[in-house]
Write an enzyme that holds these catalytic residues in place. Structure first.
Site, PDB file in Angstrom:
ATOM      1  N   LYS A   1       1.040  -1.208  -0.085  1.00 39.05           N
ATOM      2  CA  LYS A   1       0.027   0.066  -0.107  1.00 39.05           C
ATOM      3  C   LYS A   1       0.691   1.334  -0.012  1.00 39.05           C
ATOM      4  O   LYS A   1       0.374   2.251  -0.490  1.00 39.05           O
ATOM      5  CB  LYS A   1      -0.904  -0.073   1.147  1.00 39.05           C
ATOM      6  CG  LYS A   1      -2.103  -0.864   1.055  1.00 39.05           C
ATOM      7  CD  LYS A   1      -3.182  -0.803   1.910  1.00 39.05           C
ATOM      8  CE  LYS A   1      -4.494  -1.565   1.711  1.00 39.05           C
ATOM      9  NZ  LYS A   1      -5.608  -1.293   2.406  1.00 39.05           N
TER      10      LYS A   1
ATOM     11  N   LYS B   1      -5.351  -9.423  -6.676  1.00 40.98           N
ATOM     12  CA  LYS B   1      -6.629  -9.694  -6.015  1.00 40.98           C
ATOM     13  C   LYS B   1      -7.603  -8.691  -6.350  1.00 40.98           C
ATOM     14  O   LYS B   1      -7.269  -7.621  -6.733  1.00 40.98           O
ATOM     15  CB  LYS B   1      -6.350  -9.876  -4.664  1.00 40.98           C
ATOM     16  CG  LYS B   1      -6.338  -8.625  -3.879  1.00 40.98           C
ATOM     17  CD  LYS B   1      -6.510  -8.743  -2.375  1.00 40.98           C
ATOM     18  CE  LYS B   1      -6.584  -7.199  -1.874  1.00 40.98           C
ATOM     19  NZ  LYS B   1      -7.300  -7.038  -0.465  1.00 40.98           N
TER      20      LYS B   1
ATOM     21  N   LYS C   1     -11.175  -3.241  -3.425  1.00 39.08           N
ATOM     22  CA  LYS C   1     -11.871  -1.792  -3.367  1.00 39.08           C
ATOM     23  C   LYS C   1     -10.727  -0.978  -3.861  1.00 39.08           C
ATOM     24  O   LYS C   1     -11.234   0.006  -4.588  1.00 39.08           O
ATOM     25  CB  LYS C   1     -12.271  -1.512  -1.872  1.00 39.08           C
ATOM     26  CG  LYS C   1     -13.168  -2.611  -1.328  1.00 39.08           C
ATOM     27  CD  LYS C   1     -13.697  -1.663  -0.188  1.00 39.08           C
ATOM     28  CE  LYS C   1     -14.432  -2.842   0.828  1.00 39.08           C
ATOM     29  NZ  LYS C   1     -13.428  -2.636   2.036  1.00 39.08           N
TER      30      LYS C   1
END
Ligand code: ATP
Ligand code: LTN
Length: 336
Positions: A117, A200, A203
């Site tokens: 991230k 994956k 969101k």
């Protein structure tokens, strides 16, 4: 004979988007629903975690409500399960602080989610909250002393850290925490992006075409399924290495219909991807349409939804405050 207390399950989900997606549903929520029968369940909306990346304060409260409505629409029964909002219980942040003191800097740095991230903007731009995200998650879990934590594969490393911290605390002070076990179903542990099956479904990271939102217009959803990336072959077969796109669609098809993958492969023998994707699009639309209607119905009665969350927070507080009191006592704080 009085009923034996049931072992607990606990899990959380972030209100970081306007809708949950099929990865969330198949990887986690479906298991939450099933586990309600045998366990004492605690399920919460992880709004403190939503602050670890940039967020829109104007949207957070509404997204939290929509998240709660989706949990109920998916089959979480507020009579049996405590459904609550993480920020309504200060105990989560309080225990996280204590666990921060037990976590090594290098240990936190090894968490791959932080690496992923923070990769985009660079480590320097990432928040300290993003760095300590897994420690807050450990606090979320340990407060309730659950046996199982039902999550997708991407959370496995956080569960390992949680167990390490629990063990360290128990050893350094006194046995306080139960070591939780991950509950990860192999078949649905990682639903991949429809456009990029090497990643994956997420969101925050997926493109709109790669992600199937549960609250999307069903017509849009059908189109996304029909345009999912497959491969240049035409045979419907399950092979995650060589045919990740088709295998992902088979997993979704199989879980929504309770037909086995082998059964589906046999049924589409000799037919092309077009038929297969068209039929799956119908199956998905049949699933999302009532889900979406039910979510909107629940959102229309905001007072009832808020009451569910208040009752959930009360049930949660009864457990969390006791664990935190034990922890404060054991680390040696002067009683207030
Ligand atoms: P973000 O991209 O913002 O990190 P997310 O889409 O990963 O969000 P979370 O709220 O972090 O969603 O995850 C909620 C639950 O859904 C977790 O248990 C997580 O493991 C599971 N989950 C998320 N994505 C997938 C996926 N693609 N396949 C299987 N499970 C998933
Ligand atoms: N990090 C989780 C959300 C989460 C969670 C938890 C899951 C926060 N706290 C406690 C299980 C238990 C995620 O899904 N990304």
């Amino acid at each position: 004979m009085p009923d034996q207390p049931r072992p607990r399950v606990l899990s959380g989900i972030q209100p970081t988007a306007d809708s949950f997606h099929f990865g969330n549903y198949l990887g986690a929520l479906r298991q939450w629903v099933d586990l309600q029968d045998e366990f004492e369940p605690f399920f919460f909306i992880a709004d403190l975690h939503a602050l670890t990346v940039e967020h829109d304060p104007k949207k957070l409260a509404e997204r939290t409500r929509v998240a709660a409505a989706q949990l109920i629409a998916a089959g979480i029964d507020p009579e049996r399960s405590a459904i609550f909002v993480q920020s309504h219980l200060p105990e989560h942040a309080e225990l996280a602080w204590v666990l921060n003191s037990l976590t090594g800097f290098g240990e936190a740095r090894r968490m791959t989610q932080f690496k992923d991230k923070s990769a985009k903007g660079g480590e320097g731009a990432a928040s300290v909250a993003l760095f300590s995200y897994p420690i807050l998650q450990a606090a979320d879990i340990l407060l309730y002393r659950p046996q199982y934590v039902p999550v997708g594969e991407d959370q496995r490393q956080h569960l390992e850290l949680t167990r390490d911290l629990a063990q360290r605390f128990n050893h350094r002070y006194k046995k306080t925490f139960r070591l939780p076990e991950p509950y990860i179903l192999k078949e649905t542990a990682k639903i991949v992006d429809l456009q990029d099956p090497t990643r994956k479904m997420s969101k925050s990271a997926s493109s709109p075409a790669g992600i199937v939102d549960l609250l999307d217009d069903p017509k849009v959803t059908a189109k996304k399924i029909r345009s999912a990336v497959t491969d240049s072959d035409t045979v419907v077969a399950f092979d995650e290495e060589k045919k990740p796109g088709v295998s992902n669609l088979l997993t979704i098809y199989s879980t929504l219909t309770d037909r086995t993958v082998e059964d589906l492969v046999a049924a589409y023998d000799g037919k092309g991807y077009g038929d297969f994707k068209g039929d799956l699009a119908d199956v998905v639309v049949e699933f999302v349409t009532p889900f979406r209607d039910r979510t909107h119905e629940l959102l229309a009665d905001g007072d009832e939804l808020d009451a569910v969350l208040r009752r959930g927070a009360e049930k949660a507080r009864a457990v969390a405050s006791r664990t935190l009191a034990d922890v404060y006592d054991r680390v040696g704080f002067l009683k207030a």
